[in-house]
Design a protein around this motif. Structure first.
Motif: not given
Length: 296
Positions: A52-60, A67-69, A92-99
């Protein structure tokens, strides 16, 4: 789509599947066997995801890496209507959205609801540890929704039965105390010690304020519960309760872990008979206890 795959039971088949996609593919331009690319807007999160929780630091950090790879490791999804539901890979899906990616590599699998939840729990436990309350909630979902026993989960997930039983016991704590475990103010060991306390919230606040160790917390709980025996035992029985040997106390702990409620053993002096007391605090606990006893 692997719609003709043999249905998998809990654990081993799913663990093997996770191993199949554990290593990232070499590039995003040469998909692996069975891999597809799907528009990101057609991919939906799993509403029963145990995390239920996705820590901001690791997600960033993951966003920067993507973005790089790009996304090097495919998500596992299943078809839901015209869209796809995430089975494994929500971070990965959440991070890809932000990217701001437009599509993602995926492996499409025809999983049942039980298999989706099983894979989600396995992925989280094996890759990015859930906090104890999330892990306990995931185990409870498997038991309540799909009828899995503690023994079956322990064998399939490579955990001890006592580990699963002790985590499930944490769900009997007040939500406020569970919140302390979620935010890291209390460890699972501290929380387990508080389960049998008469006022776990008050003691939890003392533990946090005093930065007490688990052993000190156990001592605090025993001290606060010192008068409880007066309500149950009298005379020699009271003295016997106060003088329980280590084996009896260990047996009480094991039975408490197995049943999910506080268990008290009292032996009659100079005899083999005694009393086993199961103490439940809510009707939900009683229902859970009846279910466990009926299942056995």
């Amino acid at each position: 789509m692997a719609s003709n795959e043999k249905k998998r039971g809990l654990g081993r088949g799913l663990s093997a599947l996770m191993a199949d996609v554990a290593e990232p593919v070499a590039t995003t331009t040469t998909p692996g066997a069975g891999e597809q690319r799907i528009p990101i807007e057609k991919i939906k999160p799993n509403p029963n995801q145990p995390r239920r929780q996705f820590e901001a630091g690791p997600l960033e950090d993951l966003v920067a890496s993507i973005k790089e790879k790009g996304v090097l490791q495919p998500l596992i999804v299943r078809p839901i209507g015209d869209d796809y539901e995430i089975v494994a890979g929500e971070r990965r899906w959440r991070a890809a959205q932000q990217a701001q990616l437009h599509d993602l590599p995926v492996l499409v699998r025809d999983f049942s609801d039980a298999e989706v939840l099983e894979v989600a729990i396995i992925e989280n436990i094996q890759r990015a540890d859930l906090n104890p309350m999330e892990e306990a909630a995931g185990y409870k979902q498997l038991m309540d929704r799909f009828g899995h026993t503690q023994e079956k989960m322990a064998e399939a997930l490579g955990k001890s039965r006592s580990h699963i039983a002790n985590l499930l016991r944490l769900l009997h704590l007040p939500e406020s105390v569970q919140g302390f475990v979620i935010d890291g103010s209390l460890s699972a060991g501290h929380a387990r010690a508080l389960i049998t306390a008469d006022d776990p919230l008050a003691l939890a606040k003392k533990v946090i304020a005093g930065n007490l160790s688990v052993r000190a917390t156990e001592a605090l709980v025993k001290k606060s519960s010192g008068d409880v025996g007066k309500n149950i035992f009298t005379g020699s029985e009271k003295r016997s309760a106060a003088q329980k040997d280590a084996d009896t106390r260990a047996l009480e702990d094991d039975l408490s872990a197995a049943t999910g409620v506080k268990v008290t053993l009292s032996h009659k002096p100079d005899g083999e008979a005694g009393t086993l007391t199961l103490q439940y605090e809510t009707l939900d606990q009683l229902d859970d206890l009846c279910r466990r006893l009926s299942a056995s």
